[in-house]
Design a protein around this motif. Structure first.
Motif, mmCIF file in Angstrom:
data_model
loop_
_atom_site.group_PDB
_atom_site.id
_atom_site.type_symbol
_atom_site.label_atom_id
_atom_site.label_comp_id
_atom_site.label_asym_id
_atom_site.label_seq_id
_atom_site.Cartn_x
_atom_site.Cartn_y
_atom_site.Cartn_z
ATOM 1 N N PRO A 23 6.733 8.771 -1.289
ATOM 2 C CA PRO A 23 6.117 8.786 -0.134
ATOM 3 C C PRO A 23 5.902 7.478 0.615
ATOM 4 C CG PRO A 23 4.523 8.782 -2.196
ATOM 5 C CD PRO A 23 5.995 9.084 -2.608
ATOM 6 N N ASP A 24 5.736 7.607 2.079
ATOM 7 C CA ASP A 24 5.425 6.220 2.722
ATOM 8 C C ASP A 24 4.066 5.762 2.626
ATOM 9 O OD1 ASP A 24 3.730 7.604 4.758
ATOM 10 O OD2 ASP A 24 5.544 8.276 5.664
ATOM 11 N N GLU A 25 4.083 4.451 3.044
ATOM 12 C CA GLU A 25 2.723 3.799 2.890
ATOM 13 C C GLU A 25 1.749 4.454 3.423
ATOM 14 O OE1 GLU A 25 0.690 -0.794 3.418
ATOM 15 O OE2 GLU A 25 2.901 -0.467 3.899
ATOM 16 N N ALA A 26 1.900 4.816 4.795
ATOM 17 C CA ALA A 26 0.769 5.538 5.262
ATOM 18 C C ALA A 26 0.241 6.949 4.481
ATOM 19 C CB ALA A 26 1.194 6.085 6.803
ATOM 20 N N ARG A 27 1.253 7.647 4.042
ATOM 21 C CA ARG A 27 0.741 8.925 3.479
ATOM 22 C C ARG A 27 -0.132 8.653 2.193
ATOM 23 N NH1 ARG A 27 4.839 13.679 2.523
ATOM 24 N NH2 ARG A 27 4.544 13.910 4.495
ATOM 25 N N VAL A 28 0.477 7.360 1.516
ATOM 26 C CA VAL A 28 -0.028 7.092 0.404
ATOM 27 C C VAL A 28 -1.706 6.390 0.505
ATOM 28 C CG1 VAL A 28 -0.391 5.104 -1.583
ATOM 29 C CG2 VAL A 28 1.830 6.320 -0.915
ATOM 30 N N ARG A 29 -1.749 5.630 1.674
ATOM 31 C CA ARG A 29 -3.070 5.473 2.164
ATOM 32 C C ARG A 29 -4.136 6.563 2.271
ATOM 33 N NH1 ARG A 29 -1.585 2.495 5.916
ATOM 34 N NH2 ARG A 29 -1.342 0.445 5.009
ATOM 35 N N HIS A 30 -3.611 7.548 3.287
ATOM 36 C CA HIS A 30 -4.387 8.723 3.460
ATOM 37 C C HIS A 30 -4.511 9.354 2.169
ATOM 38 C CE1 HIS A 30 -5.765 11.997 5.667
ATOM 39 N NE2 HIS A 30 -4.900 12.740 5.277
ATOM 40 N N THR A 31 -3.627 9.500 1.246
ATOM 41 C CA THR A 31 -3.930 10.436 0.292
ATOM 42 C C THR A 31 -5.032 9.899 -0.870
ATOM 43 O OG1 THR A 31 -1.690 11.253 0.239
ATOM 44 C CG2 THR A 31 -2.862 11.490 -1.845
ATOM 45 N N LEU A 85 1.132 15.604 -3.853
ATOM 46 C CA LEU A 85 1.792 14.723 -2.681
ATOM 47 C C LEU A 85 2.295 13.514 -3.273
ATOM 48 C CD1 LEU A 85 -0.605 15.282 0.065
ATOM 49 C CD2 LEU A 85 1.745 15.934 0.148
ATOM 50 N N LEU A 86 1.774 13.063 -4.076
ATOM 51 C CA LEU A 86 1.833 11.644 -4.818
ATOM 52 C C LEU A 86 3.136 12.149 -5.242
ATOM 53 C CD1 LEU A 86 -1.539 9.759 -5.424
ATOM 54 C CD2 LEU A 86 0.169 9.553 -3.747
ATOM 55 N N ALA A 146 -3.560 16.252 -3.574
ATOM 56 C CA ALA A 146 -3.360 14.935 -3.339
ATOM 57 C C ALA A 146 -2.270 14.393 -4.376
ATOM 58 C CB ALA A 146 -4.579 13.906 -3.262
#
Length: 641
Positions: A305-313, A299-300, A296
């Motif tokens: 990163p887009d908002e969805a990826r940030v939320r998922h991470t 990834l950050l 994680a």
């Protein structure tokens, strides 16, 4: 030589003490030879013409001295019968005059024979009294008897079984009185069949042969068959007794029961193995969350990163941090309970409410594993005197255990029943089950890691150890049984029931006040972990607070004087000055005497919490902190600022 001169010469030079006595009750000494004078320490002038009993009086200080009575009776028998009379052993004290003129009596022992001597007319002329000093012989015999008595006492008092063996080990004889062994005889070493298990006989025989061949001490720790048919362990040691020619004529041995020691050693070895297995599983469980956390973080860092990826991470990070927190909490909880550091907050609690809360906790796991989960609560109102929070933990841990060790789509059931005195809670599953040896120690600490080598379901297997301790604290018991591997398990908790009529305590009206988010606060964060301090500061700043960060206590004190914060979030493990001392100094400064002090620390023991609150903290949060709880604390502080 004239016959009288010859008699006198033989009489005086005889090696055995002798004197002639008148045949009267006074026993006047008529003559005494040199051997007796030398043995008695007397002179002829002191003895001849004097009663024997005057020369050698009884000891006036010893009321048990009956030597005179015994000797008088012997002389009287000789005179009356005209035949010799023997005294095998006579205790006769000899008076000895000391240099200061006082007299002491020296105990001596004699054997004696009194023989009447007759004249030509058959009348008794005198009595010949021959004596031999056997004092040393008597003392040696008494010493030997005392030695044997002590040996018997020693063998009876010793924990060992003491025995003798014939030179070729074909005959055995027990010397103590405990009856652990029986006397045996027969062909060479045939007694081994009675006392030594078959798997040990070759080893014991080899040790015996070596000792016999080398004429050396036999020493061996081996299994032994007890009189009751059970098998134990003994430490046997036998010493060879050698004659003048250097040949063995006997063995003296002792056997000590070391079964308890061997069992204790084996338990310690098993505990050590379980500990190693547990530590290996702990390392495995703690490393598992680190993999997604590391991924994680990468990834950050990769681009924007887009908002969805940030939320998922962020959800991944939150889940893994929560998982690690639960692992650490389990460890600390088991340590506190097993060491008696948990005080139950006992009050009348309704059983079905406890069960409902436990079911609520485990329902998501049951659904995730697609289990057929059924519940059957106790009819009516059933009360138990206990800590409801801990009782919920007990039931939830057992249900979690059943869910994890039952393959997906399995069956798990919870049932409760009660009689007038007892409550029974039963959790049954059709999961992987347990071998009998594992079921017997299902609640032992460190024992659970063996149940699922891959541990795909997670956890450290501490839940059942915690269940056992908490149930015992409530005065109850918990048991586990299984028909075997692959045949499911059943756990039964028994608790004492409160008598009918004792209802739950009435809940107090809540004194809490709903707080708005409140205004922005001036907050100082003090933590020597730079990453921890900076991430916490970012979270607080996102919520609109004004945040200052310090990593050492002395600059923190200076900043607090210059710009007093409304809230101080302090780590406990700080360099040079710990957080508790820092809190005390902040309380002593007028600028921060009324600031809200919150401890944020990795120390989670109850004693740590108590000492921090005593030092002046208002709240105590354990890392990783519950941000929602911190938000509530700050909201309350903002509303009252």
């Amino acid at each position: 030589m004239h016959s009288s001169s010859l008699f006198e010469s033989v009489f005086n030079h005889a090696p055995i003490g002798n004197y002639l006595l008148s045949p009267t009750p006074e026993a006047i000494v008529l003559a005494v030879n040199d051997a007796f004078l030398a043995a008695s320490g007397r002179t002829r002038e002191e003895m001849v013409g004097v009663s024997l009993f005057t020369t050698f009086p009884a000891d006036p200080n010893d009321p048990t001295d009956d030597s005179e009575t015994v000797l008088r009776a012997s002389l009287a028998r000789a005179v009356a019968s005209g035949k010799p009379d023997s005294l095998p052993t006579v205790r006769y004290p000899i008076p000895v005059t000391l240099a200061d003129g006082s007299v002491r009596f020296e105990e001596r022992f004699w054997n004696a024979i009194s023989t009447p001597l007759f004249d030509a007319d058959g009348r008794i002329l005198c009595v010949s009294h021959s004596t031999s000093d056997i004092t040393e012989q008597v003392r040696a015999t008494a010493a030997l008897r005392e030695s044997e008595k002590r040996f018997r006492a020693l063998t009876d008092a010793a924990a060992d079984v003491v025995y003798t063996m014939s030179p070729n080990w074909s005959e055995m004889h027990q010397l103590d009185g405990r009856g652990c062994l029986k006397d045996t005889s027969g062909s060479d070493e045939s007694w081994l069949d009675d006392y030594i298990p078959s798997e040990e006989r070759v080893r014991v025989r080899q040790a015996i042969d070596t000792a016999r061949r080398n004429k050396a001490v036999f020493e061996l720790e081996h299994k032994v068959l007890r009189a009751d048919g059970s098998c134990g362990w003994t430490l046997s040691r036998a010493v060879p007794m050698l004659d003048a020619a250097g040949e063995i004529y006997e063995w003296i041995g002792a056997a000590n029961d070391v079964t308890e020691r061997r069992e204790t050693e084996e338990k310690l070895r098993q505990a050590d193995r379980h500990k190693d297995e547990f530590l290996a599983m702990l390392a495995h469980e703690l490393r598992n969350p680190l993999a997604p956390l590391g991924a994680a973080a990468q990834l950050l860092q990769m681009g924007k990163p887009d908002e969805a990826r940030v939320r998922h991470t962020s959800q991944i990070i939150a889940r893994q941090v929560l998982h690690m927190t639960h692992l650490i909490d389990d460890l600390l909880d088991v340590s506190r309970v097993t060491n008696g550091l948990v005080a139950l907050d006992k009050a009348p609690a309704e059983l079905n409410r406890v069960l409902a809360e436990a079911v609520e906790q485990v329902t998501p796991l049951m659904r995730a594993r697609a289990h057929d989960f059924s519940c059957e609560f106790a009819p009516g109102t059933v009360m138990v005197d206990g800590d409801s929070k801990r009782l919920v933990q007990v039931v939830a841990n057992i249900l979690n255990n059943a869910a994890k060790y039952t393959p997906e789509g399995g069956t798990v059931s919870l049932a409760a029943e009660a009689d007038a005195r007892e409550i029974r809670i039963t959790v049954t599953d059709n999961g992987i089950g347990m071998a009998p040896q594992l079921a017997a120690r299902a609640f032992d600490l460190f024992a659970q890691a063996e149940r699922s080598p891959d541990r795909s379901s997670g956890g450290l297997g501490l839940g059942l150890a915690l269940v056992h301790s908490l149930v015992e604290l409530h005065g109850g018991s918990v048991a586990c049984d299984s028909a075997g591997e692959g045949q499911g398990s059943r756990f039964t908790v028994r608790l004492p029931r409160l008598p009918a009529g004792e209802g739950p305590a009435q809940p107090e009206a809540s004194a809490g006040v709903a707080h708005d988010a409140g205004g922005a606060l001036r907050i100082m964060v003090v933590d020597d972990n730079v990453d921890a301090a900076s991430t916490l500061a970012m979270l607080l700043e996102i919520d609109g607070h004004e945040v200052a960060v310090e990593h050492h206590p002395h600059p923190a004190l200076a900043r607090a004087r210059a710009a007093p914060p409304q809230v101080c979030l302090l780590d406990i493990g700080l360099p040079d000055m710990d957080g508790k001392e820092l809190a005390q100094r902040l309380r002593a400064q007028p600028e921060t005497a009324h600031s809200l002090l919150v401890a944020i620390t990795g120390y989670g023991q109850d004693s740590d919490r108590a000492s921090a609150l005593e030092a002046g903290f208002d709240h105590y949060l354990v890392k990783p902190i519950d941000t929602a709880k911190l938000g509530d604390i700050l909201a309350e502080a903002g509303a009252t600022a």
